[in-house]
Design a protein around this motif. Structure first.
Motif, PDB file in Angstrom:
ATOM      1  N   ILE A  71      -1.387-150.858 -29.362  1.00  0.00           N
ATOM      2  CA  ILE A  71      -2.813-150.669 -29.651  1.00  0.00           C
ATOM      3  C   ILE A  71      -3.175-149.196 -29.508  1.00  0.00           C
ATOM      4  CG2 ILE A  71      -5.156-151.179 -28.863  1.00  0.00           C
ATOM      5  CD1 ILE A  71      -4.063-153.998 -28.086  1.00  0.00           C
ATOM      6  N   ALA A  72      -2.705-148.560 -28.437  1.00  0.00           N
ATOM      7  CA  ALA A  72      -2.987-147.136 -28.225  1.00  0.00           C
ATOM      8  C   ALA A  72      -2.430-146.293 -29.369  1.00  0.00           C
ATOM      9  CB  ALA A  72      -2.407-146.680 -26.888  1.00  0.00           C
ATOM     10  N   LEU A  73      -1.227-146.608 -29.828  1.00  0.00           N
ATOM     11  CA  LEU A  73      -0.629-145.867 -30.939  1.00  0.00           C
ATOM     12  C   LEU A  73      -1.446-146.056 -32.215  1.00  0.00           C
ATOM     13  CD1 LEU A  73       1.615-144.119 -32.120  1.00  0.00           C
ATOM     14  CD2 LEU A  73       2.962-146.207 -32.459  1.00  0.00           C
ATOM     15  N   ALA A  74      -1.850-147.295 -32.499  1.00  0.00           N
ATOM     16  CA  ALA A  74      -2.665-147.556 -33.696  1.00  0.00           C
ATOM     17  C   ALA A  74      -3.984-146.795 -33.625  1.00  0.00           C
ATOM     18  CB  ALA A  74      -2.914-149.054 -33.843  1.00  0.00           C
ATOM     19  N   LEU A  75      -4.613-146.792 -32.461  1.00  0.00           N
ATOM     20  CA  LEU A  75      -5.869-146.056 -32.303  1.00  0.00           C
ATOM     21  C   LEU A  75      -5.662-144.561 -32.487  1.00  0.00           C
ATOM     22  CD1 LEU A  75      -7.499-147.938 -29.297  1.00  0.00           C
ATOM     23  CD2 LEU A  75      -8.268-147.926 -31.679  1.00  0.00           C
ATOM     24  N   LYS A  76      -4.599-144.029 -31.911  1.00  0.00           N
ATOM     25  CA  LYS A  76      -4.297-142.605 -32.040  1.00  0.00           C
ATOM     26  C   LYS A  76      -4.113-142.231 -33.510  1.00  0.00           C
ATOM     27  CE  LYS A  76      -1.107-139.070 -30.388  1.00  0.00           C
ATOM     28  NZ  LYS A  76       0.073-138.784 -29.564  1.00  0.00           N
ATOM     29  N   GLN A  77      -3.363-143.065 -34.242  1.00  0.00           N
ATOM     30  CA  GLN A  77      -3.127-142.792 -35.667  1.00  0.00           C
ATOM     31  C   GLN A  77      -4.426-142.875 -36.465  1.00  0.00           C
ATOM     32  OE1 GLN A  77      -0.091-145.716 -36.458  1.00  0.00           O
ATOM     33  NE2 GLN A  77       1.575-144.345 -35.860  1.00  0.00           N
ATOM     34  N   LEU A  78      -5.258-143.860 -36.167  1.00  0.00           N
ATOM     35  CA  LEU A  78      -6.525-143.987 -36.890  1.00  0.00           C
ATOM     36  C   LEU A  78      -7.469-142.834 -36.569  1.00  0.00           C
ATOM     37  CD1 LEU A  78      -7.193-147.826 -36.693  1.00  0.00           C
ATOM     38  CD2 LEU A  78      -6.617-146.488 -38.728  1.00  0.00           C
ATOM     39  N   MET A  79      -7.548-142.464 -35.309  1.00  0.00           N
ATOM     40  CA  MET A  79      -8.459-141.375 -34.935  1.00  0.00           C
ATOM     41  C   MET A  79      -8.031-140.047 -35.555  1.00  0.00           C
ATOM     42  SD  MET A  79      -9.748-142.285 -31.088  1.00  0.00           S
ATOM     43  CE  MET A  79      -8.143-142.411 -30.340  1.00  0.00           C
ATOM     44  N   ALA A  80      -6.758-139.914 -35.884  1.00  0.00           N
ATOM     45  CA  ALA A  80      -6.265-138.707 -36.540  1.00  0.00           C
ATOM     46  C   ALA A  80      -6.489-138.737 -38.054  1.00  0.00           C
ATOM     47  CB  ALA A  80      -4.777-138.530 -36.242  1.00  0.00           C
ATOM     48  N   ASP A  81      -6.963-139.872 -38.576  1.00  0.00           N
ATOM     49  CA  ASP A  81      -7.108-140.026 -40.029  1.00  0.00           C
ATOM     50  C   ASP A  81      -8.449-140.686 -40.363  1.00  0.00           C
ATOM     51  OD1 ASP A  81      -6.767-140.369 -42.744  1.00  0.00           O
ATOM     52  OD2 ASP A  81      -4.815-141.370 -42.576  1.00  0.00           O
ATOM     53  N   PRO A  82      -9.548-139.922 -40.277  1.00  0.00           N
ATOM     54  CA  PRO A  82     -10.866-140.506 -40.540  1.00  0.00           C
ATOM     55  C   PRO A  82     -11.017-141.077 -41.951  1.00  0.00           C
ATOM     56  CG  PRO A  82     -11.052-138.159 -39.965  1.00  0.00           C
ATOM     57  CD  PRO A  82      -9.608-138.536 -39.883  1.00  0.00           C
ATOM     58  N   ASP A  83     -10.292-140.539 -42.910  1.00  0.00           N
ATOM     59  CA  ASP A  83     -10.369-141.086 -44.273  1.00  0.00           C
ATOM     60  C   ASP A  83      -9.803-142.503 -44.319  1.00  0.00           C
ATOM     61  OD1 ASP A  83     -11.530-138.769 -45.232  1.00  0.00           O
ATOM     62  OD2 ASP A  83      -9.623-137.909 -45.914  1.00  0.00           O
ATOM     63  N   ARG A  84      -8.718-142.723 -43.586  1.00  0.00           N
ATOM     64  CA  ARG A  84      -8.138-144.076 -43.529  1.00  0.00           C
ATOM     65  C   ARG A  84      -9.085-145.034 -42.819  1.00  0.00           C
ATOM     66  NH1 ARG A  84      -3.047-146.471 -40.391  1.00  0.00           N
ATOM     67  NH2 ARG A  84      -2.876-148.430 -41.540  1.00  0.00           N
ATOM     68  N   VAL A  85      -9.710-144.580 -41.738  1.00  0.00           N
ATOM     69  CA  VAL A  85     -10.679-145.418 -41.021  1.00  0.00           C
ATOM     70  C   VAL A  85     -11.801-145.820 -41.967  1.00  0.00           C
ATOM     71  CG1 VAL A  85     -12.394-145.446 -39.163  1.00  0.00           C
ATOM     72  CG2 VAL A  85     -10.127-144.473 -38.750  1.00  0.00           C
ATOM     73  N   ALA A  86     -12.313-144.855 -42.719  1.00  0.00           N
ATOM     74  CA  ALA A  86     -13.399-145.147 -43.661  1.00  0.00           C
ATOM     75  C   ALA A  86     -12.947-146.117 -44.744  1.00  0.00           C
ATOM     76  CB  ALA A  86     -13.920-143.853 -44.279  1.00  0.00           C
ATOM     77  N   ALA A  87     -11.730-145.921 -45.258  1.00  0.00           N
ATOM     78  CA  ALA A  87     -11.211-146.811 -46.310  1.00  0.00           C
ATOM     79  C   ALA A  87     -11.021-148.231 -45.776  1.00  0.00           C
ATOM     80  CB  ALA A  87      -9.892-146.259 -46.860  1.00  0.00           C
ATOM     81  N   LEU A  88     -10.482-148.363 -44.567  1.00  0.00           N
ATOM     82  CA  LEU A  88     -10.321-149.693 -43.966  1.00  0.00           C
ATOM     83  C   LEU A  88     -11.680-150.346 -43.748  1.00  0.00           C
ATOM     84  CD1 LEU A  88      -7.521-148.954 -41.339  1.00  0.00           C
ATOM     85  CD2 LEU A  88      -7.316-150.438 -43.349  1.00  0.00           C
ATOM     86  N   GLY A  89     -12.650-149.567 -43.287  1.00  0.00           N
ATOM     87  CA  GLY A  89     -13.993-150.101 -43.072  1.00  0.00           C
ATOM     88  C   GLY A  89     -14.630-150.602 -44.358  1.00  0.00           C
ATOM     89  N   ARG A  90     -14.494-149.818 -45.432  1.00  0.00           N
ATOM     90  CA  ARG A  90     -15.038-150.247 -46.740  1.00  0.00           C
ATOM     91  C   ARG A  90     -14.327-151.503 -47.238  1.00  0.00           C
ATOM     92  NH1 ARG A  90     -14.871-144.776 -47.627  1.00  0.00           N
ATOM     93  NH2 ARG A  90     -12.919-144.951 -48.766  1.00  0.00           N
TER      94      ARG A  90
END
Length: 125
Positions: A71-90
């Protein structure tokens, strides 16, 4: 688009960019996941039970083993990639609207009713 049957819990989830559903039990449905996706959050959850159907392949990061480290690794990767976070959210929001909105439920019910009526008419004919 309003989802009357899916109401995010307060402003915390609506303000979040990432939601975590760290259960190690097999959730048959996973309402927390639906609420997170409806709020436009990227989802980190176990690849188990209802989370697989709810998030699909495009709306979340599904972990084979939802350990603290993973979970920590997934969060770290997502926090480093705001575009991916936004795409997953959409993608999550779109998936919830397409699958769990009243319009989607009504369309599924109409299709089921039409199939049952058609099947009954064929047997009578």
């Amino acid at each position: 688009y309003s989802l009357p049957c899916v109401k995010p819990r307060g402003s915390e989830m609506a303000a979040a960019a990432i939601a975590i559903a760290p259960t190690q039990n097999t959730e048959p449905f996973g309402r927390v996941a639906v609420e997170a996706l409806a709020s436009g959050c990227a989802l980190v959850a176990a690849r188990a039970g209802g989370f697989i159907e709810i998030a699909g392949d495009t709306a979340g990061v599904l972990l084979e083993t939802p350990s603290t480290e993973n979970i920590a690794l997934a969060l770290k990767q997502l926090m480093a990639d705001p575009d991916r976070v936004a795409a997953l959210g959409r993608a999550g929001r779109e998936r919830v609207v397409a699958t769990y909105s009243l319009d989607a439920a009504a369309a599924a019910f109409d299709a089921m009713a039409a199939a049952l009526i058609g099947s009954a008419q064929k047997r009578v004919a």
